[in-house]
Design an enzyme around this catalytic site. Sequence first.
Site, mmCIF file in Angstrom:
data_model
loop_
_atom_site.group_PDB
_atom_site.id
_atom_site.type_symbol
_atom_site.label_atom_id
_atom_site.label_comp_id
_atom_site.label_asym_id
_atom_site.label_seq_id
_atom_site.Cartn_x
_atom_site.Cartn_y
_atom_site.Cartn_z
ATOM 1 N N TYR A 175 78.041 52.585 13.663
ATOM 2 C CA TYR A 175 77.549 51.510 14.524
ATOM 3 C C TYR A 175 76.658 50.559 13.728
ATOM 4 C CZ TYR A 175 75.584 49.403 18.793
ATOM 5 O OH TYR A 175 75.206 48.523 19.779
ATOM 6 N N SER B 290 73.020 43.728 17.297
ATOM 7 C CA SER B 290 72.122 44.705 17.899
ATOM 8 C C SER B 290 70.850 44.764 17.059
ATOM 9 C CB SER B 290 72.800 46.083 17.910
ATOM 10 O OG SER B 290 71.892 47.132 18.185
#
Length: 287
Positions: free
Chosen positions: A181, A168
């Site tokens: 995350y 990401s």
Amino acid sequence: MTDSEFDLSAPELTATDFLVLEDPYFASENVALVTGAASGIGRATAVALAANGLTVVGADVDADGLDETADVAANCDVPGTFHGVETDLTDDGDVEAVVDAAAEEGDVRFVANIAGMQHIASIPEFPMEKYDLLLDVMLRAPFKTAQAAMPHIRETDDGVGAIANMSSVHGHYATKDKPAYITAKHGVRGLSRAIAAEGEGTLRGFSISVGYVLTPLMVDQIADTAAERGLSEREVVEDVMLGQARTKEMMTPAEVANLFVFGFSKHAKHLNGADLLFDGGYTHTYE
């Protein structure tokens, strides 16, 4: 485009969405394992790989969602096949079992570790059970999947294959209130490099990083943010989510899936240990 014309819905997958490449390894005797295949990017990637003629095994805890992915693949009339296997990625036995199930379908060549989740909280307030769950799903499970799949790839006639991990923009930089995350996404970039280091050139490892993707889950988050902040959904997307990006448009799941198709193909044979970054200018530009 006016706010009334602003279309914010997760797109339906169609056959024309997918990048289809000629590749000697994109054939029915070769298998791609995709985690998180019951929805979103995982579903799109599973269908995209089947559209390229591969036999695809999809792993997810959501059995109904896997059935829906099979329906989407059928509706797209893909030449490959899709097999869903209900899998708890936090269970090592389940991970080993789904890799074995993939090996029963043919030669395991490709793995796409895509399954993910999110929890929003600051570090002092972050529940450790949530931290453990996110890291189990997004970092430990990809490691375990690679551990189980690498011997199968090496046992093929030439040892050619690739393991790709979903990272990401948050695998490149950090924002507030997403510590687990961010930790996981930085970690899978390191895992991808470790796979490449041990792959002896024929078994590649790489990661893929994107910004915001228009999935059904994201649509719900946008609506909630708009209501919470008193903004229009367009303002949430363009100012809040894409404010730092130069491309003021969210990616679609199929566009991300096509990066996996490219990354697994002969056209990406030098993509090894690196991160394929498609983020609309998020990471390398600023005001």
